[in-house]
Scaffold this active site. Structure first.
Site, mmCIF file in Angstrom:
data_model
loop_
_atom_site.group_PDB
_atom_site.id
_atom_site.type_symbol
_atom_site.label_atom_id
_atom_site.label_comp_id
_atom_site.label_asym_id
_atom_site.label_seq_id
_atom_site.Cartn_x
_atom_site.Cartn_y
_atom_site.Cartn_z
ATOM 1 N N HIS A 367 0.822 -1.207 0.000
ATOM 2 C CA HIS A 367 0.000 0.000 0.000
ATOM 3 C C HIS A 367 0.863 1.266 0.000
ATOM 4 C CE1 HIS A 367 -3.066 -2.897 1.826
ATOM 5 N NE2 HIS A 367 -3.414 -2.660 0.582
ATOM 6 N N CYS A 680 -6.483 -3.929 -13.892
ATOM 7 C CA CYS A 680 -5.950 -2.847 -13.076
ATOM 8 C C CYS A 680 -4.942 -3.427 -12.105
ATOM 9 C CB CYS A 680 -7.083 -2.165 -12.308
ATOM 10 S SG CYS A 680 -6.488 -0.887 -11.196
#
Length: 758
Positions: A367, A680
């Site tokens: 992240h 994606c």
């Protein structure tokens, strides 16, 4: 005949003696000899020696008690020679009963050590770099105890400070040590986010400043330590109190962490170091160093995790001792250096001064990496040695394309980087000239190359890179960056600004993918043992319907009658998708009832991120308006390899035949339902992967903005019909393993350039 029991070393007495030696008015060599004599007496050793690393990486005997005095400044060992060299190379203590039986043993006749057996070698480390070796030897055949090893490590910590001072080395020798410790460093890690930056190192983990290693007032140091420990314990208690909804297993994990914070054994070890004569900071660093040695040697995953807990607590304790409880001020053009960094922590840093990231642990799909790409921050990970050796304010060069990091760079390195910057600028200029050309294959198929975004500031890149739209707008970043939940009005303003900046281009707003694995400071959700597979994404949104409805209300209001595209994260089952669609319908009915404007057209898609969802892609496609394959999460669940873990994230290749075959099955199922499918994921930024995805049927890719121009250039060189035929042949082969070399050879054969940014 039984040997008499050995005396346990007394560190407090030894440290006092070392301090007295430091205060002597005598020449440097005499003081060094007195040092080894004091250590030998205290350790009840037949031999104590100090080897100092010279500028040519030779380890020179500088002082000894017990070996021949003629060997001092004469015996020099190569970095790869002998047990002393082994200690220096590994940076770890070596404890042997019979040194002469070890394969690395190197006998030097001038030292007179032929009668010695037991050997204990401890590295002398300063600023993460081995600058010497302390050795303890005895004629008896024995293993040194844990107490003796610990005492030796503490002495080595002190030696790291004192042997490099002008009290013990000549001016020339001291300059050599300083050059060794603060000289240029080069490391190659994992390239995470491309880009080149020349900046200033900013450490998020505090380091002790100056030479404050000996305690002047032990009672005062104990008091400082006790206060810092109380603050640390309170911070952990507050963490527990905030998370009242912890699951049983999560509470157990955090309880173990809290037990360490309150562990009397840990506090006692810290106290013992202070009572031996160290400052509170030096005591914490010494115990932390000992724990790290155990951590590196531990093979048991649970033990390693617990030692990681202690390491983290030590860092927090050092921060409290230093008074750094608030976010630190970054220098201009800061390259932040840290062990790890969460997305919320990253977003809280001053982005006007932040120029790059260097982390010890972070995968390309972590992240932190996702946020860094959104902020266009060059990022490199997997360079733990840089974390150890960097000092606040050091000059640093980072190449996020190659994974190279230069700390305190030479002029030659700076010139090389400047040349790379010029080449990169030329590349970007060429891409800019071609940005408005459509990404159309040679046989006339339009491949939509979209960009990923997450902040309103990203939208300026849409026109700059020539993306056809935003294939993924991560709305959760607005939730993570603030200190409280954004209101409907704040969300509406943010989404409206994004749609305005898009000027009609398609924006796919993914509803907030928050929960166990991504939490802001104000969130009180459960802390789970496996957060990536826990209460997150659509699961949490359905359970907390109010949160989802607030966001939907803001998105509908922001559309102002324009087309609106929404994507739901981590869809697991068709029934979950139907439930979310019911919530969306309720919100649309509310809007209509209030007489407010509805979107001109509403598309609701599902993000396929787990194998079970991919396996039922046909059913999901029938229920949704479109599907998007979330490659980052799908790959980590497919390979059972945590995307946040450096240890396992690089063990798999997303171009493996099983994964690509699985993706082809998924897109074929979705297309059979007549629905569009996009891919994606940062894997698509790899031109080989992008080529493969086109070859199995994907005609819409969403990648980081910086990758859009080179992918568009590549698409214009592809004959899609030919590529698909060749890819079918590759997948029909029964060989196992990766397709990487096969796809690369295919690109060369078809004359397709694999454009990459420098």
């Amino acid at each position: 005949m039984s040997l008499p029991p050995r005396m346990t070393p007394t560190p407090r007495v030894l440290l006092r003696q070392l301090r007295e030696v430091m205060a002597e008015e005598s020449d440097a060599q005499t003081r060094l000899e007195h040092l080894v004599q004091a250590i030998a007496r205290n350790m009840v050793a037949d031999v104590c020696s100090i080897y100092v690393r010279r500028s040519d990486d030779m380890l020179e005997l500088f002082a000894t008690e017990g070996l021949s005095r003629d060997a001092v400044h004469t015996t020099r060992l190569r970095w790869d020679e002998g047990l002393v060299g082994l200690v220096a190379r590994t940076g770890r203590p070596i404890n042997l009963r019979r040194a002469n039986q070890h394969p690395e043993f190197s006998f030097r006749p001038e030292t007179g050590e032929e009668s010695l057996n037991a050997f204990l070698g401890v590295p002398v480390i300063r600023s993460g770099k081995v600058i010497g070796v302390l050795t303890i030897q005895n004629t008896t055949t024995r293993a040194y105890s844990e107490d003796e090893i610990e005492a030796s490590q503490m002495v080595a910590t002190v030696l790291a400070e004192i042997i490099s001072s002008d009290r013990f080395l000549t001016e020339r020798e001291q300059a050599e040590v300083e050059e060794l410790v603060h000289g240029p460093e080069y490391a190659t890690g994992t390239a995470i986010v491309p880009g080149i930056v020349r900046g200033t190192a900013a450490l998020l983990t505090p380091k002790r400043r100056g030479g404050g290693i000996f305690a002047k007032d032990m009672a005062a140091e104990k008091s400082r330590l006790a206060e810092a420990l109380r603050d640390l314990q309170k911070s952990v208690d507050d963490m527990m109190a905030r998370d009242r909804s912890l699951t049983n297993i999560s509470r157990e994990v955090l309880e173990v962490y809290r037990l360490f914070a309150y562990d009397r054994g840990w506090a006692r070890r810290l106290d013992e170091k202070i009572m031996a004569g160290l400052t509170a900071e030096a005591a914490v660093e010494q115990v932390q160093s000992e724990n790290r040695t155990q951590m590196r040697a531990a093979s048991d995953p649970y033990l390693r995790e617990r030692l990681h807990d202690l390491d983290d607590l030590s860092r927090r304790l050092l921060r409290m001792l230093s008074g750094e409880k608030e976010a630190q001020e970054l220098p201009e053009n800061a390259v932040v250096i840290a062990e790890t960094l969460g997305p919320a922590e990253l977003l809280e840093l001053d982005r006007t001064k932040l120029a790059g990231l260097v982390l010890a642990e972070a995968s390309s799909n972590s992240h932190a990496a996702v946020v860094a790409r959104s902020l266009r921050l060059p990022m490199v990970s997997g360079v733990a040695e840089v974390i150890d050796r960097a000092e606040e304010g050091d000059a640093i060069l980072v190449d996020g394309s190659t994974g190279e990091v230069f700390l305190r760079p030479t002029e030659e390195a700076i010139e090389t980087f400047e040349a790379k910057e010029r080449i990169r600028s030329e590349q970007l200029a060429r891409f800019r000239r071609n940005r408005d050309k459509p990404s159309e294959t040679m046989d006339g198929t339009l491949i939509s190359i979209e960009m990923n975004a997450g902040l309103a500031m990203d939208m300026a890149l849409l026109e700059e890179v020539g993306a056809s739209g935003v294939g993924l707008f991560r709305t959760e970043l607005q939730f993570l960056v603030g200190r409280e939940l954004p209101s409907v009005r704040e969300q509406t303003e943010s989404y409206a600004a994004v749609l305005d900046a898009a000027d009609g281009a398609r924006i796919v707003f993914r509803t907030a993918d928050i929960g166990s694995d991504k939490q802001a400071q104000y969130m009180h959700g459960p802390l789970e043992a496996n957060p990536a597979m826990g209460w997150r994404g659509l699961r949490m949104s359905i359970d907390r319907e109010g949160l989802l409805r607030m966001q939907l209300r803001a998105l509908v209001a922001a559309a102002k009658g324009r087309p609106l595209t929404i994507m739901l994260p981590l869809v697991t089952t068709v029934s979950e998708l139907h439930k979310a669609q019911e919530i969306i319908s309720k919100e649309l009915q509310r809007t209509e009832k209030l007489g407010e404007t509805l979107p001109e057209k509403l598309e609701v898609g599902a993000m396929v991120e787990i194998p079970s969802a991919a396996w039922q892609a046909g059913e999901l496609a029938e229920a949704a308006d479109f599907l998007s394959i979330g490659g980052n999460d799908l790959a980590q669940f497919f390979f059972a390899a945590d995307r946040e873990s450096e240890l396992v994230s690089r063990r798999y290749d997303y171009l493996s035949r099983p994964f690509i075959s699985f993706l082809k099955r998924t897109i074929d199922s979705a297309k059979a339902a007549g629905k569009p499918v996009s891919y994606c994921g940062e894997q698509a930024a790899d031109p080989l992967m992008a080529l493969t995805l086109m070859g199995i049927g994907f005609e819409r890719l969403s990648v980081s903005a910086i990758t859009v121009p080179p992918l568009k250039e590549m698409v214009r060189e592809v004959d899609l019909g030919e590529l698909k035929a060749e890819m079918d042949k590759l997948l029909a082969q029964e060989s196992a393993g990766t397709l990487r070399s096969d796809v690369k050879a295919l690109a060369e054969r078809l004359g397709i350039n694999l454009f990459r940014l420098v």
